[in-house]
Design an enzyme around this catalytic site. Structure first.
Site, short mmCIF file in Angstrom:
data_model
loop_
_atom_site.label_atom_id
_atom_site.label_comp_id
_atom_site.label_asym_id
_atom_site.label_seq_id
_atom_site.Cartn_x
_atom_site.Cartn_y
_atom_site.Cartn_z
N TYR A 174 -49.19 -56.37 -31.54
CA TYR A 174 -49.67 -57.69 -31.94
C TYR A 174 -50.47 -58.33 -30.81
O TYR A 174 -51.61 -58.77 -30.99
CB TYR A 174 -48.49 -58.58 -32.34
CG TYR A 174 -48.82 -60.05 -32.38
CD1 TYR A 174 -49.78 -60.55 -33.26
CD2 TYR A 174 -48.19 -60.94 -31.51
CE1 TYR A 174 -50.09 -61.90 -33.28
CE2 TYR A 174 -48.49 -62.29 -31.53
CZ TYR A 174 -49.44 -62.77 -32.41
OH TYR A 174 -49.76 -64.10 -32.43
N LYS A 212 -54.61 -59.27 -30.49
CA LYS A 212 -55.11 -60.60 -30.16
C LYS A 212 -56.02 -60.55 -28.93
O LYS A 212 -57.05 -61.25 -28.87
CB LYS A 212 -53.94 -61.56 -29.92
CG LYS A 212 -53.23 -62.00 -31.19
CD LYS A 212 -54.01 -63.08 -31.91
CE LYS A 212 -53.19 -63.72 -33.02
NZ LYS A 212 -53.78 -64.94 -33.57
#
Length: 328
Positions: free
Chosen positions: A140, A144
């Protein structure tokens, strides 16, 4: 001129939409409603669709005079990202590429990006500042960071200026009581703790008590969701005023352990909230606390609800009146 909010039916996105509306802004919301809720969008124009759908996204830009974009749309579960990284790269990274390409095509040159302090990984020092190294420990956070880098290169090549905001755990609910936090499945600590107080689960699971912290449990920074919404609007103002691209941390500068959160929730709710100790989860750093000195100085960001007791009390009011979320 309108502000486009992607993921505006989600938790932080919907609070940002509400704050924009309160300031008299025209708002366009794009959300595929995979995790968002139609009822959470308090106004503006809602388009249901996916950023990766070129024809859909082109229509949104053609039908609206968009002044700037606030980009929330992304998958955001750390555990899931470790099991299915491909899903996160396709939705988060490719979805952002589609958005940037459409912005370039439409001549929209301002974007505020909802990033994450998970881009830092295991920090070298605490509190973390914007110049510290970025070595994510989960997929994750890696996606990003890839999104941040892609946005930066679109500025270099095409003049799309950006502000990326890195922060940790959003919590709490809107003062009106109309919108709050409702994820299915829920993975955030504070709403999970409050579900125990509501009688919806027997215990709260605490993952790991052997971290190098005062009580052995992970330490995190918590920010009221409305304070986060304000920061995104201040970031957009910076870009409208001609400011260059920048990255800012958002945080209280003070961390709370999982056990501390549980204890404050016990005080707020009056419920004993039993705890079940579990093994560590993959990809969880021990301490994540951010310094927001730069955001306070350059954006003029002044959080109004920094005490954990206030944040949890706000969340408790929402969950008490919406025990089943938007499906109430």
């Amino acid at each position: 001129m309108a502000v486009l909010v992607t993921g505006g039916a989600g938790y932080i996105g919907s609070h940002t939409v509400a704050a924009l509306l309160e300031k008299g802004e025209q708002v366009v919301v794009v959300d595929n409603l995979y995790q968002g809720h139609r009822e959470a969008v308090l106004g503006g124009k809602l388009y249901e669709g996916d950023l990766r759908d070129e024809a859909f996204l082109s229509r949104v830009f053609e039908e609206n005079e968009i002044d700037g974009v606030i980009h929330f749309a992304a998958n955001s579960l750390v555990g899931e990202s470790m099991k299915d990284p491909g899903k996160y790269y396709h939705n988060n990274v490719y979805g952002t590429l589609c958005l940037l390409e459409q912005m370039k095509k439409s001549g929209v040159s301002r974007i505020v990006f909802s990033s994450t302090a998970a881009t830092y990984g295991e920090p070298e020092r605490v509190p973390i500042d914007e110049y510290d190294r970025t070595v994510p420990t989960n997929a994750y956070g890696e996606t990003k960071l890839a999104m941040e880098n892609m946005i930066r290169w679109f500025d270099v090549a095409h003049g799309i200026r950006s502000v990326s905001l890195r922060y940790f755990n959003a919590a709490g609910a809107h003062d009106s009581g109309r919108i709050g936090e409702d994820h299915q499945p829920e993975s955030h600590l504070i709403p999970l703790v409050l579900q125990v107080a509501l009688g919806q689960r027997e215990t709260i699971s605490v993952f790991g008590e052997d971290y190098p912290t005062d009580d052995g449990t992970c330490v995190r920074d918590y920010i009221h969701v409305s304070d986060l919404a304000d920061a995104h609007i201040l970031a957009l103002k910076r870009l409208r005023d001609g400011g260059g691209s920048a990255i800012y941390n958002l945080g209280s500068g003070k961390g709370y352990s999982v056990k501390q959160v549980v204890e404050v929730a016990r005080e707020v709710t009056g419920h004993p909230i039993p705890v079940s100790m579990e093994a560590r989860r993959a990809g969880d750093p021990a301490v994540l606390v951010a310094s927001s000195d730069r955001a306070r100085r350059e954006l003029g960001w002044k959080p109004a609800r920094e005490r954990l007791e206030e944040i949890i009390a706000s969340a408790w009011r929402w969950h008490s009146s919406h025990p089943h979320g938007y499906e109430n």
